[in-house]
Structures are given as C-alpha cells and as structure tokens.
Design a protein around this motif. Structure first.
Motif, PDB file in Angstrom:
ATOM      1  N   LYS A   1     -24.081   0.827  -4.669  1.00  0.00           N
ATOM      2  CA  LYS A   1     -24.962  -0.130  -3.976  1.00  0.00           C
ATOM      3  C   LYS A   1     -24.494  -0.315  -2.530  1.00  0.00           C
ATOM      4  CE  LYS A   1     -27.529  -4.285  -4.809  1.00  0.00           C
ATOM      5  NZ  LYS A   1     -27.340  -5.619  -4.375  1.00  0.00           N
ATOM      6  N   ALA A   2     -23.185  -0.479  -2.336  1.00  0.00           N
ATOM      7  CA  ALA A   2     -22.637  -0.675  -0.982  1.00  0.00           C
ATOM      8  C   ALA A   2     -22.924   0.533  -0.094  1.00  0.00           C
ATOM      9  CB  ALA A   2     -21.130  -0.931  -1.055  1.00  0.00           C
ATOM     10  N   LEU A   3     -22.831   1.732  -0.652  1.00  0.00           N
ATOM     11  CA  LEU A   3     -23.047   2.949   0.141  1.00  0.00           C
ATOM     12  C   LEU A   3     -24.484   3.069   0.632  1.00  0.00           C
ATOM     13  CD1 LEU A   3     -20.884   5.565  -1.794  1.00  0.00           C
ATOM     14  CD2 LEU A   3     -20.347   4.418   0.366  1.00  0.00           C
ATOM     15  N   GLN A   4     -25.411   2.370  -0.022  1.00  0.00           N
ATOM     16  CA  GLN A   4     -26.799   2.374   0.447  1.00  0.00           C
ATOM     17  C   GLN A   4     -26.934   1.597   1.751  1.00  0.00           C
ATOM     18  OE1 GLN A   4     -29.240   1.001  -2.830  1.00  0.00           O
ATOM     19  NE2 GLN A   4     -28.449   2.603  -4.158  1.00  0.00           N
ATOM     20  N   ASN A   5     -25.954   0.727   2.035  1.00  0.00           N
ATOM     21  CA  ASN A   5     -25.946  -0.035   3.291  1.00  0.00           C
ATOM     22  C   ASN A   5     -24.600   0.207   3.985  1.00  0.00           C
ATOM     23  OD1 ASN A   5     -26.578  -1.824   5.361  1.00  0.00           O
ATOM     24  ND2 ASN A   5     -25.763  -3.572   4.246  1.00  0.00           N
ATOM     25  N   SER A   6     -24.330   1.485   4.266  1.00  0.00           N
ATOM     26  CA  SER A   6     -23.074   1.858   4.895  1.00  0.00           C
ATOM     27  C   SER A   6     -23.355   2.927   5.944  1.00  0.00           C
ATOM     28  CB  SER A   6     -22.090   2.358   3.834  1.00  0.00           C
ATOM     29  OG  SER A   6     -20.804   2.530   4.399  1.00  0.00           O
ATOM     30  N   TYR A   7     -22.299   3.594   6.388  1.00  0.00           N
ATOM     31  CA  TYR A   7     -22.411   4.614   7.430  1.00  0.00           C
ATOM     32  C   TYR A   7     -22.277   6.004   6.833  1.00  0.00           C
ATOM     33  CZ  TYR A   7     -21.469   0.580  10.406  1.00  0.00           C
ATOM     34  OH  TYR A   7     -21.533  -0.651  11.021  1.00  0.00           O
ATOM     35  N   ALA A   8     -22.868   6.992   7.504  1.00  0.00           N
ATOM     36  CA  ALA A   8     -22.794   8.381   7.036  1.00  0.00           C
ATOM     37  C   ALA A   8     -21.343   8.820   6.862  1.00  0.00           C
ATOM     38  CB  ALA A   8     -23.522   9.298   8.016  1.00  0.00           C
ATOM     39  N   ASN A   9     -20.468   8.418   7.800  1.00  0.00           N
ATOM     40  CA  ASN A   9     -19.055   8.804   7.712  1.00  0.00           C
ATOM     41  C   ASN A   9     -18.370   8.223   6.481  1.00  0.00           C
ATOM     42  OD1 ASN A   9     -18.783  10.454   9.893  1.00  0.00           O
ATOM     43  ND2 ASN A   9     -18.049   8.891  11.281  1.00  0.00           N
ATOM     44  N   ILE A  10     -18.811   7.063   6.044  1.00  0.00           N
ATOM     45  CA  ILE A  10     -18.224   6.438   4.844  1.00  0.00           C
ATOM     46  C   ILE A  10     -18.770   7.132   3.597  1.00  0.00           C
ATOM     47  CG2 ILE A  10     -17.986   4.271   3.550  1.00  0.00           C
ATOM     48  CD1 ILE A  10     -16.478   4.427   6.325  1.00  0.00           C
ATOM     49  N   LYS A  11     -20.072   7.404   3.596  1.00  0.00           N
ATOM     50  CA  LYS A  11     -20.694   8.063   2.434  1.00  0.00           C
ATOM     51  C   LYS A  11     -20.026   9.397   2.123  1.00  0.00           C
ATOM     52  CE  LYS A  11     -25.071   5.807   3.347  1.00  0.00           C
ATOM     53  NZ  LYS A  11     -26.389   5.932   3.962  1.00  0.00           N
ATOM     54  N   ILE A  12     -19.698  10.176   3.159  1.00  0.00           N
ATOM     55  CA  ILE A  12     -19.129  11.499   2.886  1.00  0.00           C
ATOM     56  C   ILE A  12     -17.736  11.418   2.247  1.00  0.00           C
ATOM     57  CG2 ILE A  12     -20.515  12.773   4.569  1.00  0.00           C
ATOM     58  CD1 ILE A  12     -18.229  12.817   6.465  1.00  0.00           C
ATOM     59  N   LEU A  13     -17.071  10.276   2.369  1.00  0.00           N
ATOM     60  CA  LEU A  13     -15.763  10.106   1.726  1.00  0.00           C
ATOM     61  C   LEU A  13     -15.906  10.008   0.201  1.00  0.00           C
ATOM     62  CD1 LEU A  13     -14.163   7.524   4.178  1.00  0.00           C
ATOM     63  CD2 LEU A  13     -13.581   9.944   3.973  1.00  0.00           C
ATOM     64  N   PHE A  14     -17.111   9.659  -0.251  1.00  0.00           N
ATOM     65  CA  PHE A  14     -17.345   9.488  -1.688  1.00  0.00           C
ATOM     66  C   PHE A  14     -18.109  10.661  -2.294  1.00  0.00           C
ATOM     67  CE2 PHE A  14     -16.374   5.320  -0.123  1.00  0.00           C
ATOM     68  CZ  PHE A  14     -15.617   4.763  -1.140  1.00  0.00           C
ATOM     69  N   GLU A  15     -18.418  11.666  -1.479  1.00  0.00           N
ATOM     70  CA  GLU A  15     -19.105  12.852  -2.004  1.00  0.00           C
ATOM     71  C   GLU A  15     -18.067  13.803  -2.561  1.00  0.00           C
ATOM     72  OE1 GLU A  15     -21.164  14.445   1.372  1.00  0.00           O
ATOM     73  OE2 GLU A  15     -22.630  12.821   1.391  1.00  0.00           O
TER      74      GLU A  15
ATOM     75  N   LEU B   1       0.838  -1.204   0.000  1.00  0.00           N
ATOM     76  CA  LEU B   1       0.000   0.000   0.000  1.00  0.00           C
ATOM     77  C   LEU B   1       0.867   1.246   0.000  1.00  0.00           C
ATOM     78  CD1 LEU B   1      -2.337  -1.301   2.789  1.00  0.00           C
ATOM     79  CD2 LEU B   1      -3.141  -0.678   0.520  1.00  0.00           C
ATOM     80  N   ARG B   2       0.433   2.255  -0.723  1.00  0.00           N
ATOM     81  CA  ARG B   2       1.097   3.550  -0.618  1.00  0.00           C
ATOM     82  C   ARG B   2       0.039   4.645  -0.506  1.00  0.00           C
ATOM     83  NH1 ARG B   2       1.354   1.907  -5.720  1.00  0.00           N
ATOM     84  NH2 ARG B   2       0.656   3.450  -7.224  1.00  0.00           N
ATOM     85  N   ILE B   3       0.317   5.567   0.371  1.00  0.00           N
ATOM     86  CA  ILE B   3      -0.601   6.678   0.588  1.00  0.00           C
ATOM     87  C   ILE B   3      -0.412   7.700  -0.521  1.00  0.00           C
ATOM     88  CG2 ILE B   3      -1.074   8.664   2.094  1.00  0.00           C
ATOM     89  CD1 ILE B   3      -0.661   6.812   4.483  1.00  0.00           C
ATOM     90  N   GLU B   4      -1.524   8.100  -1.139  1.00  0.00           N
ATOM     91  CA  GLU B   4      -1.506   9.133  -2.177  1.00  0.00           C
ATOM     92  C   GLU B   4      -1.676  10.506  -1.528  1.00  0.00           C
ATOM     93  OE1 GLU B   4      -1.965   8.407  -6.050  1.00  0.00           O
ATOM     94  OE2 GLU B   4      -0.570   7.055  -5.062  1.00  0.00           O
ATOM     95  N   ASN B   5      -2.706  10.626  -0.685  1.00  0.00           N
ATOM     96  CA  ASN B   5      -2.965  11.902  -0.016  1.00  0.00           C
ATOM     97  C   ASN B   5      -3.958  11.712   1.136  1.00  0.00           C
ATOM     98  OD1 ASN B   5      -4.752  11.661  -2.558  1.00  0.00           O
ATOM     99  ND2 ASN B   5      -5.887  13.112  -1.304  1.00  0.00           N
ATOM    100  N   PHE B   6      -4.006  12.722   1.986  1.00  0.00           N
ATOM    101  CA  PHE B   6      -4.969  12.745   3.088  1.00  0.00           C
ATOM    102  C   PHE B   6      -6.315  13.163   2.514  1.00  0.00           C
ATOM    103  CE2 PHE B   6      -7.194  15.417   6.209  1.00  0.00           C
ATOM    104  CZ  PHE B   6      -7.408  14.469   7.201  1.00  0.00           C
ATOM    105  N   LEU B   7      -7.393  12.490   2.930  1.00  0.00           N
ATOM    106  CA  LEU B   7      -8.732  12.820   2.427  1.00  0.00           C
ATOM    107  C   LEU B   7      -9.473  13.750   3.385  1.00  0.00           C
ATOM    108  CD1 LEU B   7      -9.874   9.344   1.082  1.00  0.00           C
ATOM    109  CD2 LEU B   7      -9.348  11.383  -0.261  1.00  0.00           C
ATOM    110  N   ARG B   8      -9.743  13.271   4.589  1.00  0.00           N
ATOM    111  CA  ARG B   8     -10.456  14.068   5.581  1.00  0.00           C
ATOM    112  C   ARG B   8     -10.501  13.317   6.901  1.00  0.00           C
ATOM    113  NH1 ARG B   8     -16.082  15.237   3.311  1.00  0.00           N
ATOM    114  NH2 ARG B   8     -16.328  16.384   5.241  1.00  0.00           N
ATOM    115  N   THR B   9     -10.997  13.996   7.915  1.00  0.00           N
ATOM    116  CA  THR B   9     -11.176  13.385   9.225  1.00  0.00           C
ATOM    117  C   THR B   9     -12.669  13.301   9.490  1.00  0.00           C
ATOM    118  OG1 THR B   9      -9.115  14.379   9.963  1.00  0.00           O
ATOM    119  CG2 THR B   9     -10.584  13.581  11.674  1.00  0.00           C
ATOM    120  N   THR B  10     -13.124  12.142   9.958  1.00  0.00           N
ATOM    121  CA  THR B  10     -14.538  11.979  10.315  1.00  0.00           C
ATOM    122  C   THR B  10     -14.640  11.707  11.808  1.00  0.00           C
ATOM    123  OG1 THR B  10     -14.529   9.597   9.838  1.00  0.00           O
ATOM    124  CG2 THR B  10     -15.168  11.079   8.021  1.00  0.00           C
TER     125      THR B  10
END
Length: 196
Positions: free
Chosen positions: A180-194, A122-131
C-alpha cells in the motif's frame, strides 16, 4: 546503463543506441542534458536517453554537468520482519541522507536512519543497490546518488520521526502495508522492493 529519475520518469544514461523504444536521445552536454530534464519534468517525454559511447565515462561526464550529491540510507527490518518507512512530503519514503565529509557511506546510512527515525542498534546486512534522481531547486539541477543497505535491528522502542527534516511519521510495515505504501512512494523506493 544508469537509470536516473526525474519526477518519477526515467532519464537513462547509456552507451547503447539500441535501448530506446519510445524515448528520445540526447547528447552528453549541458544544454542537451537540461533539455532532456525539462522535457521529462513537463511530461513532454515519458523517458529520455543520454548517449555516450564509453560506459565507464558516462556517469563521470554527466556529473561534470549536473553536480553530484552522495547520500545513503537503509531498508531496515525489525525482529518481526517489518520494514521501517518514513512519511515526508505526502509520500512514503525510506530513511536516507547526505554523506558528511570524512564519513564512510555505511556510517552515513546508519547515522541517517537513526537521526530520521530514532531506531538504534542497527547493523548492515548487505549492500542493496545505488539509485539516482535529479533534484531541481530554483532551476539548479543536482544529481542525488543514494547508496542503499539492507539493515536489521532488534530495536523495540518508540519511533521518533525527525520533524525538522519534514518527517511527520515513522512506521514499521508488514507485507500488505508495504504494498500500500509503495503505491504512494517514489520510483527509486519501489525498485528496492522489486525482485531482480
């Protein structure tokens, strides 16, 4: 402003009195915080606000009342552009876990993804956000702060979900399956894909 999720409902830490539309304000003290969290957990409120005039101090003061647990995780993309998901507690999630003493947040993110899924290189590309989200365990409240990183890997091996952590599946998902997965996920996960 900090958005803290309590059972998928937002508890907003703010220094602005004008941000509320249909929520209720609470002061930054232990009793008021606990009342706000209970109201959200019981769905008596759909959103709540904790007010403090000093934005720089608000998270620090909040974590004096609700202990902070620091964690890190990854939004991992493979060579095909698919994203790595895990399935735990009947929800799709992303690999993450608690920071070990003396460990850097970046090292924690990589270690947790490896432990929970078996993915290597694994290699880190960049920081996304903090939830942020509140965990309630036997009426003990904890604030979980998760630092998320975009990661890449060329790994093509077999995924190994970490069973002892309750992870029953680890899967690579393309755009349609992610939706489809995001429909059965958590709010904190969904915001990573917005898109911001």
């Amino acid at each position: 402003m900090y958005k803290v999720f309590v059972n998928e409902l937002p508890l907003i830490l703010t220094n602005k009195v004008s941000e509320t539309a249909n929520g209720e304000y609470f002061l930054l003290n232990k009793d008021a915080i606990r009342t706000a969290i209970r109201s959200l957990r019981k769905k008596k409120l759909l959103e709540a606000y904790i007010y403090h005039p000093n934005h720089e101090e608000i998270l620090k003061k909040f974590t004096q009342e609700i202990p902070l647990v620091v964690a890190a995780g990854g939004v991992v993309t493979n060579a095909e552009g698919k994203v790595l998901f895990i399935y735990r507690n009947d929800k799709w999630d992303l690999p993450k876990g608690k920071l070990d003493k003396g460990e850097s947040i970046e090292d924690c993110a990589i270690r947790e993804v490896m432990e929970e899924t078996g993915v290597k290189d694994l290699r880190i590309e960049n920081f996304l956000r903090t939830t942020y989200h509140v965990i309630v365990n036997s009426d003990i409240y904890t604030l979980k702060q998760v630092h998320w990183y975009a990661m890449k890997t060329e790994f093509e091996g077999k995924l190994k979900p970490e069973k002892k952590e309750g992870i029953v599946k680890a899967r690579w998902k393309g755009p349609k399956k992610i939706q489809k997965a995001l429909q059965n996920s958590y709010a904190n996960i969904k915001i990573l894909f917005e898109g911001d």
